[in-house]
Enzyme design. Structure first.
Site, short mmCIF file in Angstrom:
data_model
loop_
_atom_site.label_atom_id
_atom_site.label_comp_id
_atom_site.label_asym_id
_atom_site.label_seq_id
_atom_site.Cartn_x
_atom_site.Cartn_y
_atom_site.Cartn_z
CD GLU A 152 -42.49 -23.45 -14.86
OE1 GLU A 152 -42.58 -23.78 -16.05
OE2 GLU A 152 -41.57 -23.84 -14.12
CD GLU A 256 -44.66 -29.92 -18.56
OE1 GLU A 256 -43.42 -29.99 -18.47
OE2 GLU A 256 -45.34 -29.10 -17.95
#
Length: 275
Positions: A152, A256
């Site tokens: 990721e 985010e």
């Protein structure tokens, strides 16, 4: 660090299309959420990703994926109230309310591409934890005991002090890309949700020496970051495949927020600046 929902929820999303079946979402009657349109070729394994919207789109449900115009989007939250608005020209806005939940979403592409140059301009940011290029790489042929089989990655542009990757990460190197000085870090996630169910995997980070200013056209040369990670032995696995169980290896410009202390918004535009 998005928590991926189970395959059964993915099936539910396919059935419900762009409009959620939950009671929470039915209360959002004032929000227009468009029906699925023309399927996108090549990603039929993940049926929710094939829906294509042909108008400006507002999303308020917990989980949604698809394409608006030429751009893919992901929109995910595990609670709270957050909306993602995407326009056909790549402009988008994320609005959130304070509360104890996590959200990640934004436009981009349903696959990563090493030579992609990501163009963006953020006009507003009132407290997102991360504004970042965000994506995954996955190699099904590597042993799952090697955390490098699944990665990721984050190329931070702006961030808050709520999470600091350099505190818990292994430092890699400092380098300059397109006039911005970045430092790289690697962190380990052990038995955490991912695009391939619950896995142990690495996170790669590129972090500027300070958050970048709003209101400026910028270009992120992705290949520079892949090389910088590789210079310290951090190899990014395949970014263009449909081999994982829960998601393809997408690449987006993401906003985010997690446990936001107050309401906020972030808005900007994303485009493919690859020459």
């Amino acid at each position: 660090m998005k928590n991926y929902f189970l395959k059964s929820v993915m099936v539910l999303l396919v059935i419900c299309g762009a409009v959620s079946c939950s009671s929470e979402d039915k209360s959002s009657a004032s929000t227009k959420e468009l029906a699925a349109g023309t399927p996108v070729d090549g990603i039929n394994k993940f049926q929710a990703y094939t829906q294509k919207y042909t108008e400006n789109t507002v999303l308020t449900q917990n989980h949604a994926t698809g394409h608006v115009g030429d751009l893919f989007f992901t929109h995910w939250k595990d609670g709270g109230t957050t909306s993602l608005t995407i326009k056909m020209d790549g402009n988008f806005n994320v609005s959130w309310q304070g509360g104890g939940y996590n959200y990640v979403g934004g436009p981009g592409w349903h696959f990563g591409y090493i030579n992609r140059v990501i163009g963006y301009n953020f006009a507003e940011d009132s407290g997102a934890n991360f504004i970042t290029v965000y994506g995954w790489g996955y190699d099904k042929n590597m042993p799952v005991t090697d955390p490098a089989h699944l990665v990721e990655y984050y190329i931070l542009q702006r961030w808050s002090d709520a999470y600091e990757p350099s505190q818990n990460g292994v430092f890699g190197k400092t380098f300059i890309s397109n006039g911005v000085e970045y430092s790289t870090y690697r962190t380990l996630r052990e038995e955490k949700p991912s695009i391939n169910s619950t896995s142990t995997f690495y996170q790669y980070w590129s972090k500027p020496n300070q958050p970048l200013a709003l209101g400026e056209n910028r270009e992120i040369i992705f290949a520079d970051h892949v090389k910088a990670w590789a210079d310290t032995g951090w190899i990014l696995p395949d970014m263009n495949n449909f081999d994982a169980s829960d998601d393809p290896t997408y690449q987006v410009m993401a906003v985010e927020v997690f446990n936001p202390p107050k309401d906020g918004t972030a808005s900007g535009r994303v485009w493919d600046a690859t020459k």
